[in-house]
Design a protein around this motif. Structure first.
Motif, PDB file in Angstrom:
ATOM      1  N   ALA A  38      -4.638  14.278  11.834  1.00 49.63           N
ATOM      2  CA  ALA A  38      -4.366  13.292  10.782  1.00 49.63           C
ATOM      3  C   ALA A  38      -4.981  13.712   9.451  1.00 49.63           C
ATOM      4  CB  ALA A  38      -4.888  11.926  11.189  1.00 49.63           C
ATOM      5  N   ALA A  39      -6.132  14.368   9.490  1.00 51.29           N
ATOM      6  CA  ALA A  39      -6.812  14.784   8.261  1.00 51.29           C
ATOM      7  C   ALA A  39      -6.021  15.836   7.494  1.00 51.29           C
ATOM      8  CB  ALA A  39      -8.211  15.300   8.583  1.00 51.29           C
ATOM      9  N   THR A  40      -5.094  16.542   8.153  1.00 48.95           N
ATOM     10  CA  THR A  40      -4.278  17.512   7.426  1.00 48.95           C
ATOM     11  C   THR A  40      -3.333  16.818   6.454  1.00 48.95           C
ATOM     12  OG1 THR A  40      -2.537  17.591   9.112  1.00 48.95           O
ATOM     13  CG2 THR A  40      -4.347  19.173   9.327  1.00 48.95           C
ATOM     14  N   GLY A  41      -2.938  15.586   6.788  1.00 51.99           N
ATOM     15  CA  GLY A  41      -2.025  14.841   5.910  1.00 51.99           C
ATOM     16  C   GLY A  41      -2.721  13.798   5.074  1.00 51.99           C
ATOM     17  N   ILE A  42      -3.801  13.238   5.614  1.00 61.09           N
ATOM     18  CA  ILE A  42      -4.556  12.192   4.923  1.00 61.09           C
ATOM     19  C   ILE A  42      -6.030  12.590   4.963  1.00 61.09           C
ATOM     20  CG2 ILE A  42      -5.028   9.706   4.830  1.00 61.09           C
ATOM     21  CD1 ILE A  42      -2.475   9.399   6.627  1.00 61.09           C
ATOM     22  N   PRO A  43      -6.481  13.390   4.005  1.00 56.42           N
ATOM     23  CA  PRO A  43      -7.836  13.957   4.050  1.00 56.42           C
ATOM     24  C   PRO A  43      -8.963  12.932   4.172  1.00 56.42           C
ATOM     25  CG  PRO A  43      -6.537  15.014   2.330  1.00 56.42           C
ATOM     26  CD  PRO A  43      -5.722  13.871   2.848  1.00 56.42           C
ATOM     27  N   ALA A  44      -8.777  11.724   3.683  1.00 59.48           N
ATOM     28  CA  ALA A  44      -9.838  10.716   3.717  1.00 59.48           C
ATOM     29  C   ALA A  44     -10.260  10.353   5.138  1.00 59.48           C
ATOM     30  CB  ALA A  44      -9.398   9.470   2.968  1.00 59.48           C
ATOM     31  N   VAL A  45      -9.375  10.503   6.128  1.00 62.67           N
ATOM     32  CA  VAL A  45      -9.750  10.132   7.496  1.00 62.67           C
ATOM     33  C   VAL A  45     -10.757  11.092   8.103  1.00 62.67           C
ATOM     34  CG1 VAL A  45      -7.579   8.921   7.907  1.00 62.67           C
ATOM     35  CG2 VAL A  45      -7.833  11.271   8.676  1.00 62.67           C
ATOM     36  N   ALA A  46     -10.928  12.259   7.508  1.00 57.55           N
ATOM     37  CA  ALA A  46     -11.907  13.216   8.020  1.00 57.55           C
ATOM     38  C   ALA A  46     -13.337  12.682   7.892  1.00 57.55           C
ATOM     39  CB  ALA A  46     -11.778  14.556   7.287  1.00 57.55           C
ATOM     40  N   ASP A  47     -13.560  11.777   6.955  1.00 52.61           N
ATOM     41  CA  ASP A  47     -14.896  11.229   6.729  1.00 52.61           C
ATOM     42  C   ASP A  47     -15.259  10.112   7.697  1.00 52.61           C
ATOM     43  OD1 ASP A  47     -15.085  12.983   4.590  1.00 52.61           O
ATOM     44  OD2 ASP A  47     -14.410  11.495   3.126  1.00 52.61           O
ATOM     45  N   MET A  48     -14.298   9.629   8.479  1.00 46.36           N
ATOM     46  CA  MET A  48     -14.554   8.538   9.409  1.00 46.36           C
ATOM     47  C   MET A  48     -15.215   9.050  10.682  1.00 46.36           C
ATOM     48  SD  MET A  48     -10.929   6.460   9.191  1.00 46.36           S
ATOM     49  CE  MET A  48     -11.455   5.053  10.133  1.00 46.36           C
ATOM     50  N   GLY A  83       6.974   1.192   6.934  1.00 48.27           N
ATOM     51  CA  GLY A  83       7.110   2.248   5.924  1.00 48.27           C
ATOM     52  C   GLY A  83       5.787   2.914   5.608  1.00 48.27           C
ATOM     53  N   ALA A  84       4.729   2.127   5.473  1.00 54.18           N
ATOM     54  CA  ALA A  84       3.408   2.702   5.209  1.00 54.18           C
ATOM     55  C   ALA A  84       2.959   3.568   6.389  1.00 54.18           C
ATOM     56  CB  ALA A  84       2.399   1.585   4.951  1.00 54.18           C
ATOM     57  N   PHE A  85       3.192   3.070   7.581  1.00 51.89           N
ATOM     58  CA  PHE A  85       2.818   3.807   8.789  1.00 51.89           C
ATOM     59  C   PHE A  85       3.579   5.132   8.878  1.00 51.89           C
ATOM     60  CE2 PHE A  85       3.623   4.513  13.398  1.00 51.89           C
ATOM     61  CZ  PHE A  85       2.321   4.774  13.790  1.00 51.89           C
ATOM     62  N   SER A  86       4.899   5.078   8.708  1.00 52.94           N
ATOM     63  CA  SER A  86       5.702   6.292   8.831  1.00 52.94           C
ATOM     64  C   SER A  86       5.429   7.271   7.692  1.00 52.94           C
ATOM     65  CB  SER A  86       7.192   5.960   8.912  1.00 52.94           C
ATOM     66  OG  SER A  86       7.643   5.318   7.746  1.00 52.94           O
ATOM     67  N   THR A  87       5.068   6.774   6.517  1.00 49.60           N
ATOM     68  CA  THR A  87       4.716   7.664   5.404  1.00 49.60           C
ATOM     69  C   THR A  87       3.474   8.475   5.749  1.00 49.60           C
ATOM     70  OG1 THR A  87       5.705   6.180   3.774  1.00 49.60           O
ATOM     71  CG2 THR A  87       4.049   7.731   2.966  1.00 49.60           C
ATOM     72  N   GLY A  88       2.508   7.838   6.378  1.00 49.77           N
ATOM     73  CA  GLY A  88       1.315   8.560   6.813  1.00 49.77           C
ATOM     74  C   GLY A  88       1.644   9.645   7.827  1.00 49.77           C
ATOM     75  N   LEU A  89       2.522   9.318   8.783  1.00 54.66           N
ATOM     76  CA  LEU A  89       2.911  10.313   9.786  1.00 54.66           C
ATOM     77  C   LEU A  89       3.674  11.474   9.152  1.00 54.66           C
ATOM     78  CD1 LEU A  89       4.046   7.889  12.625  1.00 54.66           C
ATOM     79  CD2 LEU A  89       1.964   9.277  12.571  1.00 54.66           C
ATOM     80  N   LEU A  90       4.546  11.166   8.214  1.00 53.63           N
ATOM     81  CA  LEU A  90       5.303  12.228   7.556  1.00 53.63           C
ATOM     82  C   LEU A  90       4.424  13.066   6.633  1.00 53.63           C
ATOM     83  CD1 LEU A  90       8.666  10.390   6.911  1.00 53.63           C
ATOM     84  CD2 LEU A  90       8.213  12.225   8.554  1.00 53.63           C
ATOM     85  N   ALA A  91       3.372  12.467   6.069  1.00 51.17           N
ATOM     86  CA  ALA A  91       2.428  13.248   5.259  1.00 51.17           C
ATOM     87  C   ALA A  91       1.747  14.297   6.128  1.00 51.17           C
ATOM     88  CB  ALA A  91       1.393  12.328   4.616  1.00 51.17           C
ATOM     89  N   ILE A  92       1.400  13.915   7.353  1.00 51.42           N
ATOM     90  CA  ILE A  92       0.798  14.879   8.280  1.00 51.42           C
ATOM     91  C   ILE A  92       1.789  15.997   8.573  1.00 51.42           C
ATOM     92  CG2 ILE A  92      -0.086  15.182  10.633  1.00 51.42           C
ATOM     93  CD1 ILE A  92      -0.989  12.184  10.446  1.00 51.42           C
ATOM     94  N   TYR A  93       3.033  15.630   8.790  1.00 49.36           N
ATOM     95  CA  TYR A  93       4.065  16.613   9.092  1.00 49.36           C
ATOM     96  C   TYR A  93       4.272  17.602   7.945  1.00 49.36           C
ATOM     97  CZ  TYR A  93       8.752  18.526   9.792  1.00 49.36           C
ATOM     98  OH  TYR A  93       9.818  19.374   9.904  1.00 49.36           O
ATOM     99  N   PHE A  94       4.466  17.091   6.737  1.00 46.54           N
ATOM    100  CA  PHE A  94       4.790  17.974   5.621  1.00 46.54           C
ATOM    101  C   PHE A  94       3.591  18.735   5.070  1.00 46.54           C
ATOM    102  CE2 PHE A  94       8.620  15.223   5.246  1.00 46.54           C
ATOM    103  CZ  PHE A  94       9.563  16.233   5.336  1.00 46.54           C
ATOM    104  N   ARG A  95       2.389  18.242   5.253  1.00 44.14           N
ATOM    105  CA  ARG A  95       1.210  18.921   4.702  1.00 44.14           C
ATOM    106  C   ARG A  95       0.560  19.893   5.677  1.00 44.14           C
ATOM    107  NH1 ARG A  95      -1.620  13.799   1.607  1.00 44.14           N
ATOM    108  NH2 ARG A  95      -0.043  13.611  -0.023  1.00 44.14           N
ATOM    109  N   ASN A  96       1.068  19.965   6.872  1.00 47.62           N
ATOM    110  CA  ASN A  96       0.515  20.877   7.867  1.00 47.62           C
ATOM    111  C   ASN A  96       1.505  22.024   8.069  1.00 47.62           C
ATOM    112  OD1 ASN A  96      -0.366  22.173  10.197  1.00 47.62           O
ATOM    113  ND2 ASN A  96      -1.160  20.295  11.091  1.00 47.62           N
TER     114      ASN A  96
END
Length: 143
Positions: A38-48, A83-96
């Motif tokens: 998840a951190a590959t698409g949403i870097p902020a989760v790495a701090d959790m 939409g918010a949920f799927s955007t997060g999943l697609l961010a992981i997909y496209f940024r990795n």
């Protein structure tokens, strides 16, 4: 709610609800693995903390799945959550880079599972942008 909205909400809601239920009590190591991806698409989760992250994901999926299945939640509101949920999943997909082929769009073998979340984004769009129903005005019956 129209039949088409009920189908879109029912199928996606049940799927996401089951996914969240399966993540309840997720072992710390498994949560850390999901968190790393998840951190590959949403870097902020790495701090959790990984345990906190695992609970966050499980409860988020339970909430979104439940909102989609609850008929008293307006379709547009449920669609915004999806939409918010799927955007997060697609961010992981496209940024990795490991998820896509060299063109950055078509899925690699590893990315096929995540690329399917594009369907969730399409369902969200259908729920949010569906034409609004016109309500019938109650006729006053005065004597």
């Amino acid at each position: 709610m129209s039949i088409s909205n009920a189908i879109l909400r029912g199928v996606s809601g049940a799927y996401i609800l089951q996914s969240g239920y399966g993540k309840l009590g997720l072992p710390n190591e498994a949560a850390a693995g999901i968190q790393g991806l998840a951190a590959t698409g949403i870097p902020a989760v790495a701090d959790m903390d990984s345990d906190t992250f695992g609970k966050f994901v499980a409860y988020s999926e339970l909430g979104i799945g439940g909102a989609l299945l609850a008929p008293f939640i307006p379709s547009r509101l449920a669609g915004l959550g999806l939409g918010a949920f799927s955007t997060g999943l697609l961010a992981i997909y496209f940024r990795n880079p490991a998820m896509t082929q060299d063109d950055g769009i078509r899925p690699s073998q590893d990315g096929t599972g995540l690329s399917k979340d594009l369907f969730l984004a399409a369902i969200a769009g259908a729920l949010v942008f569906a034409p609004a129903k016109k309500r019938k005005k109650a006729k006053n019956k005065s004597k």
